[in-house]
Scaffold this active site. Structure first.
Site, PDB file in Angstrom:
ATOM      1  N   PRO A   2       0.828  -1.204   0.000  1.00  0.00           N
ATOM      2  CG  PRO A   2      -0.809  -1.587   1.597  1.00  0.00           C
ATOM      3  CD  PRO A   2       0.504  -2.111   1.109  1.00  0.00           C
ATOM      4  CD  GLU A   3       1.941   3.267  -4.513  1.00  0.00           C
ATOM      5  OE1 GLU A   3       1.924   4.462  -4.874  1.00  0.00           O
ATOM      6  OE2 GLU A   3       2.068   2.315  -5.313  1.00  0.00           O
ATOM      7  CE  LYS A  53       5.180   3.262   0.142  1.00  0.00           C
ATOM      8  NZ  LYS A  53       5.860   2.413  -0.855  1.00  0.00           N
ATOM      9  CD  GLN A  70       9.043  -4.337   7.626  1.00  0.00           C
ATOM     10  OE1 GLN A  70       8.642  -5.299   8.269  1.00  0.00           O
ATOM     11  NE2 GLN A  70      10.312  -3.960   7.646  1.00  0.00           N
ATOM     12  NE  ARG A 125      15.934   5.267   5.323  1.00  0.00           N
ATOM     13  CZ  ARG A 125      15.807   4.532   6.410  1.00  0.00           C
ATOM     14  NH1 ARG A 125      16.645   4.684   7.430  1.00  0.00           N
ATOM     15  NH2 ARG A 125      14.841   3.637   6.520  1.00  0.00           N
ATOM     16  CG  ASN A 169       5.302   0.681  -9.498  1.00  0.00           C
ATOM     17  OD1 ASN A 169       6.128   1.369 -10.079  1.00  0.00           O
ATOM     18  ND2 ASN A 169       4.695  -0.344 -10.081  1.00  0.00           N
ATOM     19  NE  ARG A 253       7.637  -2.256  -7.201  1.00  0.00           N
ATOM     20  CZ  ARG A 253       7.083  -1.470  -6.267  1.00  0.00           C
ATOM     21  NH1 ARG A 253       7.839  -0.659  -5.536  1.00  0.00           N
ATOM     22  NH2 ARG A 253       5.785  -1.502  -6.063  1.00  0.00           N
TER      23      ARG A 253
END
Length: 263
Positions: A2-3, A53, A70, A125, A169, A253
């Site tokens: 999932p985004e 995420k 994840q 990050r 993606n 991808r």
């Protein structure tokens, strides 16, 4: 995976179920989290925040539960007392008088203090979140042109959470179609009009995915309920130019694009 829009909608559902209600029972699967069960019982969930995420569940005593789904993690909302039928492994249970939220199968779970939130490796990050309403196209444009990112091909850059959190993606594919660019371009090579269009699309497309429910058909993916223009549509006609959408692989991808109008 999932985004950002799907993660944010999941957080909305969790918040609607338990935000502001006293926790009547707390359970963690991992030994290092067990001491927090008693500390959190009776506390409130004050908000559930997304950073790309990752999910941050904030409690009224100042602690925050960090979780990253994840590939396999999933949150569920149930009525308290219900016993779900599932083969998934339960990791977290946060229970109130009427609703309970459950986290299954995830392994990246930590309890953080306010100070630890500022030094957590992933949170340090990750870049600005595309669903953060405070993030502007002007800031995105500056980020695109920064020395760190201006020489990166979009095929990889738009998957890098350090650039903008919450992209993935299907968003990469749809954003590049929207602005008529291929994945091989770099920000340093774009003209002003292209930069402005891309800066807006990098925010507009994820926010459209989050805020709309669109057409629920074969063009949806991982809960993305707005209608895809090119993703998973290889072999079909491009609705902008009539060309045939093709599928290739970029940055390991699947990538969908129209070779007739994406240059």
């Amino acid at each position: 995976m999932p985004e950002g829009p799907e993660i944010r909608r999941a957080a909305d559902n969790l918040e609607a179920a338990i935000k502001g209600k006293p926790l009547t029972d707390v359970w963690f699967a991992f030994a290092q989290l067990k001491p927090y069960e008693s500390q959190l019982t009776g506390q409130l969930v004050t908000r559930i925040e997304t950073r790309g995420k990752a999910l941050l569940t904030h409690f009224s005593n100042g602690l925050t539960l960090y979780s990253h789904n994840q590939l396999y993690g999933v949150w569920r909302v149930i009525d308290t007392g219900e016993i779900p039928q599932t083969t998934r492994i339960l990791r977290v249970r946060l229970q109130t008088a009427d609703k309970t939220i459950l986290l299954y199968s995830a392994s990246d779970i930590e309890m953080l203090t306010a100070e630890q939130l500022t030094t957590h490796p992933f949170l340090q990050r990750v870049g600005p979140d595309v669903l953060d309403a405070r993030l502007t196209p002007e800031e995105v444009k500056a980020r695109l042109l920064s020395p760190r990112f201006r020489n990166r091909q979009f095929s990889g850059l738009l998957l890098d959470q350090a650039f903008l959190a919450g992209l993935g993606n299907y968003l990469r594919v749809e954003i590049l179609w929207q602005v008529g660019l291929t994945g091989q371009h770099k920000a340093k090579d774009l003209n002003e009009a292209q930069l402005n269009a891309l800066s807006h699309a990098l925010l507009d497309i994820p926010r459209l995915s989050y805020t709309t429910r669109g057409q629920s058909d074969e063009n949806k993916h991982h809960g993305a309920l707005f209608r895809f223009k090119v993703f998973h549509r290889d072999g079909e006609a491009c609705e902008r130019c009539g060309g045939i959408i093709e599928k290739t692989t970029l940055s390991s991808r699947p990538f969908y694009w129209c070779p007739h109008c994406q240059k």
